[in-house]
Design a protein around this motif. Structure first.
Motif, PDB file in Angstrom:
ATOM      1  N   UNK A 184       0.854  -1.168  -0.063  1.00 23.12           N
ATOM      2  CA  UNK A 184      -0.092  -0.059   0.282  1.00 23.12           C
ATOM      3  C   UNK A 184       0.827   1.202  -0.016  1.00 23.12           C
ATOM      4  N   UNK A 185       0.605   2.170  -0.678  1.00 26.11           N
ATOM      5  CA  UNK A 185       1.570   3.173  -0.915  1.00 26.11           C
ATOM      6  C   UNK A 185       0.526   4.466  -1.595  1.00 26.11           C
ATOM      7  N   UNK A 186       0.946   5.592  -0.795  1.00 23.09           N
ATOM      8  CA  UNK A 186       0.262   6.921  -1.360  1.00 23.09           C
ATOM      9  C   UNK A 186       1.049   7.558  -2.561  1.00 23.09           C
ATOM     10  N   UNK A 187       0.239   8.219  -3.224  1.00 27.06           N
ATOM     11  CA  UNK A 187       0.915   8.957  -4.428  1.00 27.06           C
ATOM     12  C   UNK A 187       2.420   9.835  -4.076  1.00 27.06           C
ATOM     13  N   UNK A 194      10.095   6.288  -6.281  1.00 33.05           N
ATOM     14  CA  UNK A 194      10.550   6.152  -7.731  1.00 33.05           C
ATOM     15  C   UNK A 194      10.652   7.409  -8.546  1.00 33.05           C
ATOM     16  N   UNK A 195      10.369   8.566  -8.157  1.00 31.22           N
ATOM     17  CA  UNK A 195      10.564   9.783  -8.888  1.00 31.22           C
ATOM     18  C   UNK A 195       9.429  10.131  -9.684  1.00 31.22           C
ATOM     19  N   UNK A 203       3.726   2.270 -10.105  1.00 34.52           N
ATOM     20  CA  UNK A 203       3.404   1.172  -9.397  1.00 34.52           C
ATOM     21  C   UNK A 203       3.610  -0.099 -10.124  1.00 34.52           C
ATOM     22  N   UNK A 204       3.646  -0.064 -11.366  1.00 38.31           N
ATOM     23  CA  UNK A 204       3.921  -1.266 -12.110  1.00 38.31           C
ATOM     24  C   UNK A 204       5.500  -1.820 -12.077  1.00 38.31           C
ATOM     25  N   UNK A 205       6.263  -0.762 -11.563  1.00 42.30           N
ATOM     26  CA  UNK A 205       7.746  -0.926 -11.436  1.00 42.30           C
ATOM     27  C   UNK A 205       7.736  -1.617 -10.095  1.00 42.30           C
ATOM     28  N   UNK A 206       7.016  -1.412  -9.207  1.00 40.43           N
ATOM     29  CA  UNK A 206       6.849  -1.908  -7.898  1.00 40.43           C
ATOM     30  C   UNK A 206       6.482  -3.704  -8.274  1.00 40.43           C
TER      31      UNK A 206
END
Length: 306
Positions: A184-187, A194-195, A203-206
């Protein structure tokens, strides 16, 4: 049962006295603590692991957990002091000043990690407990030890002002994100890690590192659930905001509670979640968080309030 692993502290929240003088009120808090409280209030079997003090504030924390049906039998108790976080609110947004040196939570070590029984199926990590050693390394070791056989979820819940060694923190966080099944991560936190760039692409990088599901919260607008093949969005509920303390923590609990209710908190189930399950997790997370932000402090709702 879900085991929430991370900080428990006292939030010193700003108030006004009857004479209209500034003051602070001590309230039980901490990101992972708040998620544990919210899970317990939603009727999910929950336990809490952290370094808990036996001082006055530590007893407040232990009593608050018990009152919300959260077990503390895995907690490492000591006579070291409790972490304090003084909160400043500007337009409902919280910033923090932490007092964490030599505390019960900060000095948790790998030697304090408990053996876990089979009925604990999911571990949740996050917050400032992942910033400073030795506690941060202890939590990372616990996740690494258990990630092969149990579901793990992490919410970075980044507090940049608290991070003194950014390189070390980023390395630890990247490793834990890779081991996680759910993020779970906020914007804001996603951009910090991730920059710049498109949120879904970041998110897809994660996801590319191994996790199966990313919950992405976008403030008042709502939240997304992103998997390898899905991008589901559920709008947030409009409420009058008292403050945002504990909003993301409560979202975590709502999403986890919905996944558990759908029998989806297993590695097999997480690999093939339906749109309906994802939407239900987002909806319950949003609904629970909306109640929390509508009242002062981190005061998550009970199941009957939903």
């Amino acid at each position: 049962m879900i085991l929430c692993c991370g900080e428990a502290l006292i939030d010193m929240l700003p108030r006004r006295t009857l004479a209209d003088e500034p003051a602070f009120t001590p309230c039980a808090g901490g990101a992972v603590f708040n998620t544990a409280i919210a899970l317990g209030r939603l009727g999910v079997k929950t336990s809490f692991f952290s370094g808990l003090s036996t001082d006055l504030f530590g007893e407040i924390l232990a009593d608050t957990l018990a009152a919300s049906n959260v077990e503390t039998n895995f907690a490492a108790r000591s006579n070291r002091p409790t972490t304090l976080a003084f909160v400043k609110l500007v337009n409902g947004q919280a910033t923090y000043a932490f007092y964490d040196e030599n505390t019960a939570g900060r000095l948790l070590t790998v030697q304090d990690l408990p053996p876990l029984p089979n009925h604990i199926t999911t571990l949740f990590f996050g917050g400032i407990s992942l910033v400073n050693d030795p506690a941060a390394s202890a939590y990372a070791a616990l996740q690494s030890r258990e990630a092969g056989g149990r579901v793990t979820m992490i919410d970075p819940n980044i507090r940049p002002s608290f991070i003194t060694d950014q390189a070390s923190y980023r390395a630890r966080m990247n490793a834990m994100l890779t081991h996680a099944d759910i993020i779970k991560i906020s914007d804001e936190d996603l951009h910090w890690l991730e920059g710049a760039g498109d949120l879904e692409a970041l998110a897809r990088r994660l996801l590319a590192r191994g996790p199966k599901l990313v919950f992405l919260t976008e403030g008042a607008s709502g939240a997304r659930a992103i998997t390898a093949t899905q991008n589901r969005f559920v709008a947030g509920q409009k409420v009058t905001v008292a403050d945002t303390v504990g909003a993301g923590d409560t979202f975590n609990a709502g999403a986890l509670a919905a996944l558990q209710a759908a029998d989806a908190l297993s590695k097999t189930a997480l690999a093939s979640l339906s749109d309906e399950i994802l939407d239900a997790a987002l909806a319950l997370g949003n609904r629970a968080a909306a109640i929390t932000v509508s009242r002062a402090g981190a005061n998550p709702p009970w199941a009957h309030e939903l």
